[in-house]
Enzyme design. Structure first.
Site, short mmCIF file in Angstrom:
data_model
loop_
_atom_site.label_atom_id
_atom_site.label_comp_id
_atom_site.label_asym_id
_atom_site.label_seq_id
_atom_site.Cartn_x
_atom_site.Cartn_y
_atom_site.Cartn_z
CB SER A 199 -0.88 0.02 1.25
OG SER A 199 -0.08 0.29 2.38
CE LYS A 200 -0.31 8.47 0.03
NZ LYS A 200 1.04 8.82 0.44
NE ARG A 201 -2.29 3.56 5.78
CZ ARG A 201 -2.95 2.44 6.04
NH1 ARG A 201 -2.52 1.62 6.96
NH2 ARG A 201 -4.05 2.15 5.39
CG ASP A 206 3.64 7.46 2.36
OD1 ASP A 206 4.22 7.63 1.27
OD2 ASP A 206 2.45 7.76 2.56
#
Ligand code: GLU
Length: 513
Positions: free
Chosen positions: A267-269, A272
């Protein structure tokens, strides 16, 4: 039947935000498959769910495919073809006839249930511990054209009462289909529900639009992410009920892209948190203003991204890891796509970029180094030839083009500091003499090649009875300030006599044990 047809595949994203690299991989595999078979690669935009539409997402998808060099030859943003339009919202008028065809044939029905009716049904079923779905059993207690008298249905339709059209699934029937990656899949309709196909606002849902468009666009293979596997039995039934079974595309559901530790979908998380992009290009969400970084702006080369994505789910069955797009086209087969999720590996991603940075021609790297030079040392005047040579030797050491300056600044300016660890370890009372002998020996050289300088260096060390292994690293630090770098005498050759002597003079004045 499909074998005889020209191969046509499509990438069919929904414009709901930035395109995740999992989606990019789906596009890539479709591209490779199409090119391998001399077929067509179509970009279709699936925007039937207007509530999830995000402005700019469609342009982002198009830009991403262009940047990566995996361009569709037909579809939104890539020239109109014989099946235009390619955006589902622009195709709106064509879907209703098929929903009505299904009703007429007894494979679908109108449902007039309100949100409250559906909620009440869910509560009722939850209370009796039954899976709350609209299906062959529960539909008999709901407001639809199967339960209401015909004249009431007619009246409601004439009144313009809101409705949806649902598929009428058989209660218990096996749906069997072949997936090119997973083999035979069998699902019983008792596990499925009467999905909505069409809404009274004239918009089809994803399922109906997807099947109608694949039929209309003559899609031969549906290559898409694993998350769509649960929808496939429904799609198979739609092909059957619409009478298109003989031209039904083959299905291939690609494995998920997993987090580096394999614990779930990437995921994008995760990106990050772990410091890598999960999108091809930078993206700013127009609704929330939230920014996400992209591979391009992070310094990845498109060839590297293509290569690394190709390997997240596919392998060639050999040890070869570096593949150009052409080589991927030649080697790619669906048989070699894995069933199991592919773990994203950040270090591998960097490694791929490093390999491709090394392949870039020096003269193409030079502008980037020149720009950094102009910023850091505006008064500097170095020839293009010199800058290109520096690029050539330093590119072996970097993972990203933007690192060029950091790894090469000593080719342009004298070191301001010297690696303290190396000085502490390697400095001794013989060093001043060694440096002054080296300056003398280098000054006397007529030709300042790497072999000549190396020979002169060896002679100086022999004379002073010092082993090269005890001095070489300090020698490097005297020249560059830093402990690591390119092969040292090749570096000296590029420096040239003046700069080498200048740096050694500065070092002998600056470095003390
Ligand atoms: N619109 C779907 C998506 O957003 C496409 C699924 C398919 O390829 O059939 O991924």
């Amino acid at each position: 039947m499909t074998q005889d047809r020209r191969v046509r595949v499509r990438f069919a994203p929904s414009p709901t935000g930035a395109l995740h690299i999992g989606g990019v991989r789906t596009a890539l595999y479709n591209y490779l498959f199409a090119k391998k078979h001399g077929g067509d690669f179509v970009l279709r935009i699936e925007d039937t769910d207007q509530t999830r539409f995000v402005p700019g997402a469609e342009e982002y998808i198009i830009e991403s495919l262009k940047w990566l060099g995996i361009e569709p030859n037909e579809g939104v943003g890539f020239g109109e073809g014989p099946h235009a339009p390619y955006r589902q919202s622009d195709r709106k008028p064509m879907y209703r006839q098929f929903a009505e065809q299904l009703i007429a044939a007894g494979y679908a029905y109108y449902a007039f249930d309100t949100a409250e009716d559906l909620e009440a049904m869910r509560e009722r079923l939850k209370a009796s511990n039954v899976d709350a779905k609209y299906d062959g059993i529960t539909r008999s207690a709901m407001k639809n054209s199967l339960t209401l008298p015909e004249d009431e249905v007619k009246r409601k339709l004439e009144n313009g009462d809101p409705y949806v059209i649902r598929i009428k699934l058989p209660r218990k029937e096996e749906v069997k289909f072949h997936d090119e990656i997973r083999g035979w899949i069998i699902v019983n309709t008792s596990q499925m529900d009467d999905k909505v196909l069409f809404k009274s606002d004239g918009m089809p849902t994803y399922h109906l639009a997807n099947v109608v468009d694949d039929w209309d666009m003559k899609t031969t293979h549906v290559i898409r992410g694993e998350e769509w596997l649960p929808s496939a039995p429904l799609h198979v039934l739609l092909y059957r009920y619409l009478g298109w079974e003989d031209v039904m595309p083959k299905f291939a559901h690609l494995p998920l892209l997993l987090k580096p530790d394999g614990t779930g979908k990437l995921s994008k998380r995760d990106g990050d948190r772990l410091g890598f992009p999960v999108f091809p290009l930078d993206w700013e969400d127009p609704k929330t203003g939230e920014k996400s970084s992209g591979y391009k702006q992070a310094g990845y080369l498109p060839e590297a991204v293509v290569n690394l994505l190709a390997f997240l789910g596919w392998n060639p069955g050999t040890h070869q890891e570096l593949f150009s797009l052409e080589e991927l086209i030649a080697a790619f087969t669906l048989e070699r796509v894995g069933k199991h999720g592919a773990k994203f590996d950040q270090n591998k991603a960097k490694w791929y970029n490093q390999q491709y940075v090394r392949k870039v021609d020096n003269h193409l790297l030079a502008p980037s180094l020149k720009a950094a030079l102009a910023l850091n040392v505006p008064e500097a005047t170095f020839s293009d030839e010199y800058i290109e040579k520096v690029c050539g030797i330093v590119k072996e050491k970097i993972s990203f083009v933007k690192e060029l300056w950091d790894y090469s600044n000593y080719f342009f300016i004298e070191p301001a500091n010297y690696d303290e660890g190396v000085i502490k370890k390697r400095y001794n009372e013989k060093v001043p003499q060694l440096l002054s002998d080296l300056i003398e020996a280098f000054s006397a050289l007529a030709e300042f090649s790497h072999s000549n300088t190396e020979a002169a260096y060896n002679a100086v060390l022999a004379k002073n009875e010092v082993a090269s292994k005890d001095f070489l690293q300090l020698f490097r630090v005297c020249l560059s300030g830093v402990a690591g770098g390119p092969p040292i005498f090749e570096m000296v050759e590029i420096f040239g006599k003046d700069k080498t002597i200048q740096h050694l003079n500065k070092a002998s004045a600056s470095i003390k044990g």
